[in-house]
Design a protein around this motif. Structure first.
Motif, PDB file in Angstrom:
ATOM      1  N   LYS A   1       0.843  -1.180   0.000  1.00  0.00           N
ATOM      2  CA  LYS A   1       0.000   0.000   0.000  1.00  0.00           C
ATOM      3  C   LYS A   1       0.883   1.237   0.000  1.00  0.00           C
ATOM      4  O   LYS A   1       2.057   1.194   0.369  1.00  0.00           O
ATOM      5  N   ASP A   2       0.292   2.336  -0.444  1.00  0.00           N
ATOM      6  CA  ASP A   2       0.994   3.624  -0.511  1.00  0.00           C
ATOM      7  C   ASP A   2       2.176   3.596  -1.470  1.00  0.00           C
ATOM      8  O   ASP A   2       3.207   4.228  -1.225  1.00  0.00           O
ATOM      9  N   LEU A   3       2.024   2.875  -2.585  1.00  0.00           N
ATOM     10  CA  LEU A   3       3.012   2.922  -3.653  1.00  0.00           C
ATOM     11  C   LEU A   3       2.627   4.085  -4.567  1.00  0.00           C
ATOM     12  O   LEU A   3       1.711   3.981  -5.384  1.00  0.00           O
ATOM     13  N   VAL A   4       3.298   5.212  -4.415  1.00  0.00           N
ATOM     14  CA  VAL A   4       2.929   6.436  -5.120  1.00  0.00           C
ATOM     15  C   VAL A   4       3.648   6.477  -6.464  1.00  0.00           C
ATOM     16  O   VAL A   4       4.880   6.403  -6.531  1.00  0.00           O
ATOM     17  N   VAL A   5       2.861   6.589  -7.546  1.00  0.00           N
ATOM     18  CA  VAL A   5       3.405   6.613  -8.905  1.00  0.00           C
ATOM     19  C   VAL A   5       2.751   7.753  -9.680  1.00  0.00           C
ATOM     20  O   VAL A   5       1.629   8.181  -9.370  1.00  0.00           O
ATOM     21  N   LEU A   6       3.449   8.237 -10.717  1.00  0.00           N
ATOM     22  CA  LEU A   6       2.941   9.379 -11.484  1.00  0.00           C
ATOM     23  C   LEU A   6       3.458   9.305 -12.906  1.00  0.00           C
ATOM     24  O   LEU A   6       4.641   9.037 -13.143  1.00  0.00           O
TER      25      LEU A   6
ATOM     26  N   THR B   1      -1.301   8.307  -8.616  1.00  0.00           N
ATOM     27  CA  THR B   1      -2.094   7.514  -7.681  1.00  0.00           C
ATOM     28  C   THR B   1      -1.203   6.925  -6.609  1.00  0.00           C
ATOM     29  O   THR B   1       0.027   6.892  -6.755  1.00  0.00           O
ATOM     30  N   ALA B   2      -1.820   6.491  -5.534  1.00  0.00           N
ATOM     31  CA  ALA B   2      -1.133   5.732  -4.490  1.00  0.00           C
ATOM     32  C   ALA B   2      -1.736   4.326  -4.504  1.00  0.00           C
ATOM     33  O   ALA B   2      -2.854   4.120  -4.025  1.00  0.00           O
ATOM     34  N   VAL B   3      -1.013   3.392  -5.052  1.00  0.00           N
ATOM     35  CA  VAL B   3      -1.539   2.046  -5.295  1.00  0.00           C
ATOM     36  C   VAL B   3      -1.614   1.248  -4.001  1.00  0.00           C
ATOM     37  O   VAL B   3      -0.633   1.149  -3.257  1.00  0.00           O
ATOM     38  N   SER B   4      -2.786   0.688  -3.749  1.00  0.00           N
ATOM     39  CA  SER B   4      -2.932  -0.369  -2.753  1.00  0.00           C
ATOM     40  C   SER B   4      -3.318  -1.626  -3.519  1.00  0.00           C
ATOM     41  O   SER B   4      -4.362  -1.657  -4.173  1.00  0.00           O
ATOM     42  N   ALA B   5      -2.466  -2.623  -3.467  1.00  0.00           N
ATOM     43  CA  ALA B   5      -2.699  -3.851  -4.226  1.00  0.00           C
ATOM     44  C   ALA B   5      -2.541  -5.053  -3.320  1.00  0.00           C
ATOM     45  O   ALA B   5      -1.661  -5.086  -2.464  1.00  0.00           O
ATOM     46  N   ARG B   6      -3.420  -6.032  -3.521  1.00  0.00           N
ATOM     47  CA  ARG B   6      -3.309  -7.311  -2.818  1.00  0.00           C
ATOM     48  C   ARG B   6      -3.449  -8.419  -3.843  1.00  0.00           C
ATOM     49  O   ARG B   6      -4.255  -8.320  -4.769  1.00  0.00           O
ATOM     50  N   TRP B   7      -2.635  -9.473  -3.690  1.00  0.00           N
ATOM     51  CA  TRP B   7      -2.696 -10.568  -4.647  1.00  0.00           C
ATOM     52  C   TRP B   7      -2.710 -11.894  -3.919  1.00  0.00           C
ATOM     53  O   TRP B   7      -1.997 -12.111  -2.964  1.00  0.00           O
TER      54      TRP B   7
ATOM     55  N   ARG C   1       3.246 -13.725 -13.483  1.00  0.00           N
ATOM     56  CA  ARG C   1       3.516 -14.479 -12.254  1.00  0.00           C
ATOM     57  C   ARG C   1       2.478 -15.585 -12.078  1.00  0.00           C
ATOM     58  O   ARG C   1       1.344 -15.340 -11.658  1.00  0.00           O
ATOM     59  N   ARG C   2       2.863 -16.801 -12.392  1.00  0.00           N
ATOM     60  CA  ARG C   2       1.922 -17.922 -12.386  1.00  0.00           C
ATOM     61  C   ARG C   2       1.504 -18.323 -10.973  1.00  0.00           C
ATOM     62  O   ARG C   2       0.503 -19.030 -10.805  1.00  0.00           O
ATOM     63  N   GLU C   3       2.258 -17.897  -9.963  1.00  0.00           N
ATOM     64  CA  GLU C   3       1.877 -18.246  -8.591  1.00  0.00           C
ATOM     65  C   GLU C   3       0.724 -17.377  -8.086  1.00  0.00           C
ATOM     66  O   GLU C   3       0.159 -17.641  -7.028  1.00  0.00           O
ATOM     67  N   VAL C   4       0.357 -16.337  -8.842  1.00  0.00           N
ATOM     68  CA  VAL C   4      -0.706 -15.419  -8.442  1.00  0.00           C
ATOM     69  C   VAL C   4      -1.956 -15.738  -9.251  1.00  0.00           C
ATOM     70  O   VAL C   4      -1.901 -15.880 -10.475  1.00  0.00           O
ATOM     71  N   CYS C   5      -3.110 -15.825  -8.562  1.00  0.00           N
ATOM     72  CA  CYS C   5      -4.358 -16.159  -9.264  1.00  0.00           C
ATOM     73  C   CYS C   5      -5.388 -15.044  -9.209  1.00  0.00           C
ATOM     74  O   CYS C   5      -6.404 -15.117  -9.904  1.00  0.00           O
ATOM     75  N   GLU C   6      -5.165 -14.016  -8.391  1.00  0.00           N
ATOM     76  CA  GLU C   6      -6.120 -12.909  -8.297  1.00  0.00           C
ATOM     77  C   GLU C   6      -5.413 -11.682  -7.744  1.00  0.00           C
ATOM     78  O   GLU C   6      -4.572 -11.784  -6.847  1.00  0.00           O
ATOM     79  N   VAL C   7      -5.764 -10.512  -8.298  1.00  0.00           N
ATOM     80  CA  VAL C   7      -5.220  -9.245  -7.840  1.00  0.00           C
ATOM     81  C   VAL C   7      -6.379  -8.291  -7.569  1.00  0.00           C
ATOM     82  O   VAL C   7      -7.300  -8.180  -8.395  1.00  0.00           O
ATOM     83  N   ARG C   8      -6.338  -7.629  -6.422  1.00  0.00           N
ATOM     84  CA  ARG C   8      -7.330  -6.608  -6.097  1.00  0.00           C
ATOM     85  C   ARG C   8      -6.608  -5.302  -5.800  1.00  0.00           C
ATOM     86  O   ARG C   8      -5.606  -5.294  -5.080  1.00  0.00           O
ATOM     87  N   MET C   9      -7.132  -4.223  -6.360  1.00  0.00           N
ATOM     88  CA  MET C   9      -6.455  -2.933  -6.219  1.00  0.00           C
ATOM     89  C   MET C   9      -7.431  -1.823  -5.875  1.00  0.00           C
ATOM     90  O   MET C   9      -8.604  -1.858  -6.272  1.00  0.00           O
ATOM     91  N   ALA C  10      -6.923  -0.854  -5.131  1.00  0.00           N
ATOM     92  CA  ALA C  10      -7.622   0.398  -4.868  1.00  0.00           C
ATOM     93  C   ALA C  10      -6.654   1.517  -5.235  1.00  0.00           C
ATOM     94  O   ALA C  10      -5.518   1.545  -4.742  1.00  0.00           O
ATOM     95  N   MET C  11      -7.103   2.431  -6.114  1.00  0.00           N
ATOM     96  CA  MET C  11      -6.212   3.453  -6.633  1.00  0.00           C
ATOM     97  C   MET C  11      -6.914   4.816  -6.615  1.00  0.00           C
ATOM     98  O   MET C  11      -7.752   5.097  -7.471  1.00  0.00           O
TER      99      MET C  11
END
Length: 298
Positions: A153-158, A186-192, A239-249
């Motif tokens: 969370k709080d990964l700030v990109v522009l 944005t400030a990315v919040s991502a969960r996988w 990334r084959r080990e990941v099956c779902e990603v959820r993000m709030a931006m």
């Protein structure tokens, strides 16, 4: 009317654990925030106040400290799995454990000195890093199911260009002007969610983070929603080990400042960075073969 007890859990929230590993004069810091929540055969404590099935929250705090000393803390997902399985396996009344961990990063302060000070081998000074916070949530139940959700969370990109926004609904309250060139920040919040609990979590985290950043930079954006999907798709395709990603931006709006009152033009150079209100874009991207594990996100 009948009154019944619904779903419930209890635990210890935000146990701060800082572990220092001393390798001679070189020190390493692991700074984490551990929250545990337990559920199971807990009806009596709610209905009658009988605490026989309750593992005190203070014990959960102490367990986090003791495990940090006994097992060390490497990848936060592995530490969370260790705690969650301990709670379920050691206590018959506990059927499900949820462990959430945040990790805060520290950067080493370089040391330079004269030859007489002897500090070159004493690397024990740090500054709190301004980068994102690493996160994970682990669930483990008595049926042996373990799910791992990593994140940040709080990964700030522009992006200072390469973003447009137009063609949207316009009604009597719309004042926003279409644009073919805007700042996108944005400030990315991502969960996988991991397909299994056997991932090499450290490498996986670094690679997922790289995918998110690269997709953000390489996508010519017509909307933040489009960018969100492109970022999630890049992770799943890579990334084959990941099956779902959820993000709030959140859309960190940058508005062009009107400099005409001062006799100056403003060719997309000077902006006002507004902190609120802001648009909030949320979404999930998942593989069509992802196993169902809705409780993993709770």
């Amino acid at each position: 009317m009948n009154v019944v007890l619904g779903p419930n859990r209890y635990g210890k929230a935000e146990t701060r654990v800082v572990r220092v590993v001393r390798d001679g004069g070189v020190h390493h810091i692991k700074d984490i925030n551990v929250s545990s929540a337990l559920s199971g055969d807990m009806e009596d404590v709610h209905l009658t106040g009988d605490n026989a099935s309750v593992l005190p929250t203070d014990t959960q705090k102490n367990t986090a400290y003791a495990f940090a000393r006994k097992y060390g803390v490497d990848q936060i997902e592995d530490f969370a799995i260790l705690l969650a399985r301990h709670y379920v396996d050691s206590q018959p009344s506990i059927h499900h454990a949820r462990v959430e961990i945040e990790e805060y990063f520290w950067d080493r302060i370089p040391v330079s000195d004269g030859p007489h000070l002897g500090l070159r081998d004493k690397q024990h000074s740090f500054v709190r890093s301004g980068r994102e916070v690493r996160t994970c949530v682990v669930h483990h139940d008595r049926d042996g199911r373990t799910t791992v959700v990593s994140g940040l969370k709080d990964l700030v990109v522009l992006n200072s260009t390469g973003s447009e926004f137009h063609g949207y609904i316009e009604d009597e309250y719309t004042t926003l002007k279409p644009t073919s060139d805007r700042i996108l920040a944005t400030a990315v919040s991502a969960r996988w969610r991991h397909a299994s609990d056997g991932s090499a979590f450290g490498k996986s985290y670094a690679e997922v983070r790289r995918c998110l950043i690269e997709a953000f930079a390489e996508t010519h954006s017509l909307s933040l929603q489009q960018t969100l999907y492109a970022m999630g798709k890049r992770v799943l395709n890579t990334r084959r080990e990941v099956c779902e990603v959820r993000m709030a931006m959140p859309n960190k709006h940058h508005f062009l400042v009107d400099l005409e009152p001062f006799g100056m033009d403003n060719p997309n150079e000077v902006f006002y960075a507004a902190d609120r209100p802001y648009g909030l874009i949320e979404g999930s991207v998942l593989s069509d073969t992802a196993p169902d594990a809705a409780f993993a996100w709770e």
